[in-house]
Design a protein around this motif. Structure first.
Motif, PDB file in Angstrom:
ATOM      1  N   ARG A  32      -8.490  10.225   1.153  1.00  0.00           N
ATOM      2  CA  ARG A  32      -7.077   9.810   1.198  1.00  0.00           C
ATOM      3  C   ARG A  32      -6.634   9.587   2.639  1.00  0.00           C
ATOM      4  NH1 ARG A  32      -4.980  10.198  -3.864  1.00  0.00           N
ATOM      5  NH2 ARG A  32      -5.829  11.861  -5.149  1.00  0.00           N
TER       6      ARG A  32
ATOM      7  N   ALA B 106      -0.301   7.137 -11.205  1.00  0.00           N
ATOM      8  CA  ALA B 106      -1.517   6.340 -11.421  1.00  0.00           C
ATOM      9  C   ALA B 106      -1.584   5.819 -12.849  1.00  0.00           C
ATOM     10  CB  ALA B 106      -2.749   7.181 -11.094  1.00  0.00           C
TER      11      ALA B 106
ATOM     12  N   LYS C  88     -17.707  -5.270  -7.019  1.00  0.00           N
ATOM     13  CA  LYS C  88     -18.988  -4.870  -6.435  1.00  0.00           C
ATOM     14  C   LYS C  88     -19.978  -6.024  -6.477  1.00  0.00           C
ATOM     15  CE  LYS C  88     -19.598  -1.243  -5.150  1.00  0.00           C
ATOM     16  NZ  LYS C  88     -19.159  -0.782  -3.797  1.00  0.00           N
TER      17      LYS C  88
ATOM     18  N   TYR D 121     -14.482  -0.330 -14.351  1.00  0.00           N
ATOM     19  CA  TYR D 121     -13.057  -0.142 -14.078  1.00  0.00           C
ATOM     20  C   TYR D 121     -12.340   0.404 -15.313  1.00  0.00           C
ATOM     21  CZ  TYR D 121      -8.308  -0.930 -12.605  1.00  0.00           C
ATOM     22  OH  TYR D 121      -7.008  -0.727 -12.282  1.00  0.00           O
TER      23      TYR D 121
ATOM     24  N   ASP E 217     -18.015   0.965  -0.818  1.00  0.00           N
ATOM     25  CA  ASP E 217     -16.770   1.005  -1.595  1.00  0.00           C
ATOM     26  C   ASP E 217     -15.553   0.786  -0.708  1.00  0.00           C
ATOM     27  OD1 ASP E 217     -18.099   1.431  -3.910  1.00  0.00           O
ATOM     28  OD2 ASP E 217     -17.825   3.605  -3.927  1.00  0.00           O
ATOM     29  N   TYR E 218     -15.646   1.261   0.538  1.00  0.00           N
ATOM     30  CA  TYR E 218     -14.528   1.076   1.467  1.00  0.00           C
ATOM     31  C   TYR E 218     -14.397  -0.392   1.835  1.00  0.00           C
ATOM     32  CZ  TYR E 218     -11.694   1.512   5.683  1.00  0.00           C
ATOM     33  OH  TYR E 218     -10.707   1.380   6.622  1.00  0.00           O
ATOM     34  N   GLU E 219     -15.543  -1.024   2.111  1.00  0.00           N
ATOM     35  CA  GLU E 219     -15.495  -2.393   2.609  1.00  0.00           C
ATOM     36  C   GLU E 219     -15.070  -3.396   1.544  1.00  0.00           C
ATOM     37  OE1 GLU E 219     -19.262  -2.743   4.537  1.00  0.00           O
ATOM     38  OE2 GLU E 219     -18.500  -1.803   6.363  1.00  0.00           O
ATOM     39  N   ASP E 220     -15.471  -3.192   0.291  1.00  0.00           N
ATOM     40  CA  ASP E 220     -15.094  -4.194  -0.710  1.00  0.00           C
ATOM     41  C   ASP E 220     -13.819  -3.823  -1.478  1.00  0.00           C
ATOM     42  OD1 ASP E 220     -15.853  -2.362  -2.624  1.00  0.00           O
ATOM     43  OD2 ASP E 220     -17.796  -3.281  -3.003  1.00  0.00           O
ATOM     44  N   GLY E 221     -13.228  -2.695  -1.157  1.00  0.00           N
ATOM     45  CA  GLY E 221     -11.952  -2.356  -1.780  1.00  0.00           C
ATOM     46  C   GLY E 221     -12.083  -1.510  -3.043  1.00  0.00           C
ATOM     47  N   ALA E 222     -13.318  -1.224  -3.467  1.00  0.00           N
ATOM     48  CA  ALA E 222     -13.496  -0.418  -4.678  1.00  0.00           C
ATOM     49  C   ALA E 222     -12.974   1.007  -4.468  1.00  0.00           C
ATOM     50  CB  ALA E 222     -14.969  -0.394  -5.083  1.00  0.00           C
TER      51      ALA E 222
ATOM     52  N   GLU F  53     -10.246   1.914  -2.972  1.00  0.00           N
ATOM     53  CA  GLU F  53      -8.819   1.944  -3.324  1.00  0.00           C
ATOM     54  C   GLU F  53      -8.663   2.124  -4.834  1.00  0.00           C
ATOM     55  OE1 GLU F  53      -7.170  -1.702  -1.947  1.00  0.00           O
ATOM     56  OE2 GLU F  53      -6.956  -1.011   0.128  1.00  0.00           O
ATOM     57  N   GLN F  54      -9.517   1.447  -5.579  1.00  0.00           N
ATOM     58  CA  GLN F  54      -9.433   1.564  -7.038  1.00  0.00           C
ATOM     59  C   GLN F  54      -9.766   2.992  -7.481  1.00  0.00           C
ATOM     60  OE1 GLN F  54      -8.202  -0.885  -8.594  1.00  0.00           O
ATOM     61  NE2 GLN F  54      -8.420  -2.483  -7.043  1.00  0.00           N
ATOM     62  N   LEU F  55     -10.742   3.622  -6.801  1.00  0.00           N
ATOM     63  CA  LEU F  55     -11.089   5.000  -7.159  1.00  0.00           C
ATOM     64  C   LEU F  55      -9.919   5.926  -6.859  1.00  0.00           C
ATOM     65  CD1 LEU F  55     -14.761   5.453  -5.889  1.00  0.00           C
ATOM     66  CD2 LEU F  55     -13.961   4.744  -8.130  1.00  0.00           C
ATOM     67  N   VAL F  56      -9.319   5.746  -5.672  1.00  0.00           N
ATOM     68  CA  VAL F  56      -8.233   6.633  -5.259  1.00  0.00           C
ATOM     69  C   VAL F  56      -7.025   6.457  -6.183  1.00  0.00           C
ATOM     70  CG1 VAL F  56      -6.567   7.044  -3.405  1.00  0.00           C
ATOM     71  CG2 VAL F  56      -8.975   6.780  -2.866  1.00  0.00           C
ATOM     72  N   LEU F  57      -6.810   5.244  -6.662  1.00  0.00           N
ATOM     73  CA  LEU F  57      -5.632   4.991  -7.498  1.00  0.00           C
ATOM     74  C   LEU F  57      -5.913   5.183  -8.986  1.00  0.00           C
ATOM     75  CD1 LEU F  57      -4.028   1.891  -5.778  1.00  0.00           C
ATOM     76  CD2 LEU F  57      -3.266   4.254  -5.710  1.00  0.00           C
TER      77      LEU F  57
ATOM     78  N   LEU G 232      -8.065   6.307   4.013  1.00  0.00           N
ATOM     79  CA  LEU G 232      -7.458   5.075   3.482  1.00  0.00           C
ATOM     80  C   LEU G 232      -6.056   4.868   4.011  1.00  0.00           C
ATOM     81  CD1 LEU G 232      -8.503   4.779  -0.262  1.00  0.00           C
ATOM     82  CD2 LEU G 232      -9.136   3.325   1.646  1.00  0.00           C
ATOM     83  N   ASP G 233      -5.440   5.941   4.541  1.00  0.00           N
ATOM     84  CA  ASP G 233      -4.045   5.821   4.987  1.00  0.00           C
ATOM     85  C   ASP G 233      -3.941   4.869   6.174  1.00  0.00           C
ATOM     86  OD1 ASP G 233      -1.445   6.130   5.602  1.00  0.00           O
ATOM     87  OD2 ASP G 233      -1.447   8.324   5.540  1.00  0.00           O
TER      88      ASP G 233
ATOM     89  N   LEU H 115      -1.057   4.547  -1.326  1.00  0.00           N
ATOM     90  CA  LEU H 115      -2.285   4.613  -0.526  1.00  0.00           C
ATOM     91  C   LEU H 115      -1.978   4.998   0.911  1.00  0.00           C
ATOM     92  CD1 LEU H 115      -4.174   1.431  -1.769  1.00  0.00           C
ATOM     93  CD2 LEU H 115      -4.948   3.779  -2.016  1.00  0.00           C
ATOM     94  N   THR H 116      -0.846   4.512   1.419  1.00  0.00           N
ATOM     95  CA  THR H 116      -0.424   4.811   2.785  1.00  0.00           C
ATOM     96  C   THR H 116       0.866   5.609   2.713  1.00  0.00           C
ATOM     97  OG1 THR H 116      -1.341   2.709   3.508  1.00  0.00           O
ATOM     98  CG2 THR H 116       0.202   3.765   4.991  1.00  0.00           C
TER      99      THR H 116
ATOM    100  N   LEU I  83     -12.948   4.027 -15.587  1.00  0.00           N
ATOM    101  CA  LEU I  83     -12.231   4.783 -14.555  1.00  0.00           C
ATOM    102  C   LEU I  83     -10.762   4.960 -14.907  1.00  0.00           C
ATOM    103  CD1 LEU I  83     -13.659   3.390 -11.225  1.00  0.00           C
ATOM    104  CD2 LEU I  83     -13.838   5.720 -12.082  1.00  0.00           C
TER     105      LEU I  83
ATOM    106  N   GLN J  12      -8.197  -6.510  -0.705  1.00  0.00           N
ATOM    107  CA  GLN J  12      -9.634  -6.603  -0.935  1.00  0.00           C
ATOM    108  C   GLN J  12      -9.844  -6.620  -2.437  1.00  0.00           C
ATOM    109  OE1 GLN J  12      -9.850  -2.993   1.296  1.00  0.00           O
ATOM    110  NE2 GLN J  12     -11.585  -3.782   2.433  1.00  0.00           N
ATOM    111  N   HIS J  13     -10.829  -7.394  -2.869  1.00  0.00           N
ATOM    112  CA  HIS J  13     -10.962  -7.643  -4.312  1.00  0.00           C
ATOM    113  C   HIS J  13     -11.515  -6.461  -5.088  1.00  0.00           C
ATOM    114  CE1 HIS J  13     -15.047  -8.213  -3.036  1.00  0.00           C
ATOM    115  NE2 HIS J  13     -14.639  -9.121  -2.179  1.00  0.00           N
ATOM    116  N   GLY J  14     -12.342  -5.606  -4.429  1.00  0.00           N
ATOM    117  CA  GLY J  14     -12.914  -4.461  -5.142  1.00  0.00           C
ATOM    118  C   GLY J  14     -13.934  -4.828  -6.195  1.00  0.00           C
TER     119      GLY J  14
ATOM    120  N   ARG K 222       0.840  -1.211   0.000  1.00  0.00           N
ATOM    121  CA  ARG K 222       0.000   0.000   0.000  1.00  0.00           C
ATOM    122  C   ARG K 222       0.868   1.252   0.000  1.00  0.00           C
ATOM    123  NH1 ARG K 222      -5.348  -0.150   1.592  1.00  0.00           N
ATOM    124  NH2 ARG K 222      -5.050   1.831   2.617  1.00  0.00           N
TER     125      ARG K 222
END
Lengths: 212, 227
Positions: free
Chosen positions: B223, A83, A96, A108, B80-85, B87-91, B226-227, A60-61, A111, A92-94, A55
């Motif tokens: 941001r 990016a 939906k 995706y 979106d936070y719980e399933d990780g989506a 992170e995809q938005l932020v990245l 998520l940190d 991210l971190t 995006l 986490q799989h992301g 991360r």
């Protein structure tokens, strides 16, 4: 699908990275250089900070100390440019639950502005019969496959994949190995964590052991 | 960066959220049901005297709309936070503030707009004077986007907390006060036949301001979360 060859001059470098979880030091003074066409495999026991490191590399971190550089530029100052070159599949799989597998990938692609065909990517990942299934009907392994299909939508010189082999069957593991090989052959880099032994010893592999 | 790609990303995320809301419409309709039910409680709890209700109506409708919006706010980024989506938005290579705006707009279309459209029904229950209907609709039309926009900042700040709901309310409710003051006073004034242009323009300005600035704050808050 990852036929685009990447510049051989790309380079991911970390210097003096330090991360804490609460008050516990996960790693300090961590440094490495990853060049085009190399794989970085991050090892370590549970809780050693593998996910945190990935991360941090993805931006991210923020690290407590140290800096991550892409092509010599600090990543946190060039987020948008970074990016563009990064494909990240997290812990986490992301995927939906309320969207079909295909819809997930189509969103995706919009995006990230990728050019790959979502249906083709999913077929490649062995999900041809699940294209129109909703995310919540998938098994853990299928969900991981759907998440990994994102790697095929957009060629990017750097892949950061957290635990790509988790929940995958033998075919899935072989498929991931194949994707990593293709990425390396195209001159890309891969950063991955794994508990399992990785069958990639024929590739230029950089090993990083955390918490040793 | 590639500007032509921003619009597809914006529309893609907006459509995604609307589709998700449509597929979970039983859940998406809850704030609206809450809005109607709470407003119906007032005649039962006070009295059915038309004069009293008429006096209370602007405040009751607006406070109820505000609480209904607040109720739905916690869910804005939680899924979106719980399933990780998230992170995809932020990245994603697109500006995060633009994606936050898409989520705010989707939230308004699913929550604020239906509240606005059902408000005449409540106005009827509560004996609101006929003259005040246009003002009620317009204040809700300008005011509910502000509620969604400001609420998104709180939702982004509290998304990583397990039980962020109450904290979110405490953070956001004080910021809703200006909207409440101008909107309720406009509806009240319209009921007495007074001009309301001033309040409406102020609300419109608040809407423009909130929709411009809140996405930036929301992006920064995401941001941090998520940190």
């Amino acid at each position: 699908m990852t036929s685009a060859a990447f510049a051989a001059s790309h380079c991911l470098r970390a210097e003096g990275l330090e991360s804490l979880r609460g008050e516990v030091m996960l790693f300090e003074n961590l440094a490495f250089t990853l060049n085009a066409g190399q794989v970085l495999q991050v090892d370590g026991h549970n809780g050693a900070g593998k996910t945190t490191l990935l991360r941090t590399l993805a931006g991210l971190t923020l690290p407590e100390a140290g800096e991550v550089y892409w092509d010599g530029e600090p990543v946190r100052r060039n987020r948008a440019a970074f990016a563009e070159v990064l494909n990240y599949v997290g812990h986490q799989h992301g995927v939906k639950a309320g969207l079909t597998v295909l819809e997930n990938l189509q969103v995706y692609r919009r995006l990230t502005g990728g050019s790959g065909d979502p249906a083709q990517a999913l077929i490649r990942m062995g999900l041809e019969r699940q294209l129109d299934n909703l995310g919540h009907t998938l098994s853990a392994g299928q969900r991981r496959r759907a998440a990994l299909a994102r790697l095929l939508l957009r060629p990017a010189p750097l892949w950061i994949i957290d635990e790509p082999y988790t929940a995958l069957d033998v075919n899935g593991v072989a498929l991931v190995d194949e994707l990593v090989r293709e990425q390396v052959r195209a001159g890309g880099m891969v950063v991955l964590t794994s508990h399992q032994r990785v069958e990639l010893s024929d590739l230029p592999l950089v090993r990083l052991r955390l918490g040793a | 960066m590639n500007e032509p790609r921003m619009l597809p990303a914006f529309i893609g995320l907006l459509r995604r959220d609307l589709l998700l809301a449509y597929r979970a419409r039983g859940e998406a309709i809850n704030p609206l049901v809450f809005f109607v039910m709470v407003a119906c409680l007032f005649p039962l709890a006070t009295s059915a005297a038309p004069n009293l209700l008429r006096t209370l109506a602007p405040g009751v409708i607006w406070v109820t709309a505000l609480l209904a919006t607040l109720l739905s706010m916690d869910q804005l980024f939680r899924g979106d936070y719980e399933d990780g989506a998230l992170e995809q938005l932020v990245l994603s290579p697109q500006p995060l503030a633009l994606l936050a705006l898409a989520k705010i707009l989707a939230h308004w279309l699913v929550t604020g707009l239906p509240l606005t459209l059902t408000s005449p029904l409540l106005a009827m229950f509560l004996q609101l004077p006929d003259d005040a209907y246009p003002a009620l609709l317009l204040t809700l039309l300008f005011g509910t986007p502000v509620l969604s926009a400001i609420g998104s900042i709180g939702a982004a700040l509290t998304v990583s907390l397990r039980r962020g709901g109450i904290l979110l309310s405490l953070l956001i409710l004080p910021l809703y006060i200006p909207v409440l003051i101008f909107a309720a006073s406009a509806v009240d004034a319209a009921g007495h036949g007074l001009p309301v242009t001033g309040q409406l323009l102020l609300l419109a300005a608040l809407a423009v301001g909130a929709l411009t600035l809140a996405p930036l704050a929301t992006a920064a808050a995401l941001r941090i979360s998520l940190d």
